[in-house]
Design a protein around this motif. Sequence first.
Motif, mmCIF file in Angstrom:
data_model
loop_
_atom_site.group_PDB
_atom_site.id
_atom_site.type_symbol
_atom_site.label_atom_id
_atom_site.label_comp_id
_atom_site.label_asym_id
_atom_site.label_seq_id
_atom_site.Cartn_x
_atom_site.Cartn_y
_atom_site.Cartn_z
ATOM 1 N N SER A 20 0.662 -1.218 0.025
ATOM 2 C CA SER A 20 -0.198 0.043 -0.012
ATOM 3 C C SER A 20 0.958 1.324 -0.016
ATOM 4 O O SER A 20 0.512 2.424 -0.494
ATOM 5 N N ILE A 41 -5.626 7.378 -2.094
ATOM 6 C CA ILE A 41 -5.634 6.729 -0.833
ATOM 7 C C ILE A 41 -6.677 5.732 -0.764
ATOM 8 O O ILE A 41 -6.391 4.720 -0.295
ATOM 9 N N ALA A 42 -7.677 6.010 -1.491
ATOM 10 C CA ALA A 42 -8.634 4.685 -1.592
ATOM 11 C C ALA A 42 -8.166 3.490 -2.062
ATOM 12 O O ALA A 42 -8.465 2.260 -1.704
ATOM 13 N N ALA A 45 -5.907 2.082 0.453
ATOM 14 C CA ALA A 45 -6.522 1.551 1.654
ATOM 15 C C ALA A 45 -7.337 0.193 1.170
ATOM 16 O O ALA A 45 -7.462 -0.729 2.170
ATOM 17 N N PHE A 48 -4.749 -2.579 1.169
ATOM 18 C CA PHE A 48 -4.355 -2.870 2.518
ATOM 19 C C PHE A 48 -5.563 -3.763 3.377
ATOM 20 O O PHE A 48 -5.234 -4.840 4.197
ATOM 21 N N THR A 49 -6.726 -3.182 3.282
ATOM 22 C CA THR A 49 -7.803 -3.823 3.826
ATOM 23 C C THR A 49 -8.063 -5.172 3.444
ATOM 24 O O THR A 49 -8.392 -6.317 4.096
#
Length: 365
Positions: A20, A41-42, A45, A48-49
């Motif tokens: 990420s 960023i989305a 994220a 990573f999520t």
Amino acid sequence: MTQKSHSHALACFMAGIVGSIVIMRIGHRFLINWIPFVVQIAIAAFYFTGTLVYIFIWKRKAARQQIDSGAVLGFWHGVLRYFIALDLCMFGFQKIFHLQFAIPLGMLDNPFSSLSGEEMMWAFFGHFYAFTVIIACLQFMGAIMLLFRKTRLLAVIFLLPLLFNILLLDYFYNLGMVVNVYITILVIAMIYLLLLDYDRLAEFFLKAKDNAPVLKLKSPLLKNVIRLSIFYIPLLLLAGYKFPKSYPRIMGKYEVKSVLVNNTDQKLKPCRDSLLTKIFIDNYDFVMEYNNYQARLIGSYQYNEQTRQLKAIWRYPVNMHDTLNVHVADGKIPGSRIMSGRMGKDVIKIDMQKVNPNDAYGNAR
């Protein structure tokens, strides 16, 4: 659960956080004109999520024996190695194309003390382009070896000191919290990859028979005395070395507030180019600067802490023979000093203020 469960979770987490950050770094540097920062960023994220969610999915399937844990673990190790290799290559190409270690020419003429830690580091490493290219090639070589199974361990052993050196540079030259956190994560990831082969490393370095000829000495004590000599010989030599004395009370960089020569204020002189503006006192030198660094008196000094008498004898320029003999007193403001005495035949009084009273050398923080 099991040790394998923890290992798998750690592999997913490391691949997720490193991946990420690499996605964000590439997007912020090269794709900001095409992909809005919020979208970047989305994406990071979401990735990573997804890795975190997958940890729980894997645990459930592993408990039901519905998944090949070894193959999945190998996949996440591959993802981690890929993102590290990609990041190293990105930095390598940035060095080659002058996007790293590049500093404006105009800034190179600024005083050394005015440069930030990052600017000093970039100016130093970027002074020779060939050196920059060599560093880039080392990063390429490590990245390529990291992607192949047979050279993976060699790549980790090769890259870990390189990345640890970068970590020290980033921390001590203050490249910023974000950079420091990322390089720390990268070093931890490399240590994680190294420990995957702990058994091989222990066998090779600690258990395997050494085929090199052995130095045989009858006395183990003598052998250890010889080994320890690499420490006590330098210490014995240094014990007889004459070190320069340190005087923290007066050492530092000072800005001169006023100068009286034979009771005449030098600021009233029509020629301001010869006006004393700065004084530097360190372990070795006493330096008086007149408006710019090219107009300096440089000499060695002696200081008596009891009487607070200072004597400086100039060695540059060579035709300067007026010895400085002054008494150094504390001023009313913290960090201020008043030097009064003689410079050659002239009576002199200098009122000066330390640039940073909390720093013995007056370095800017």
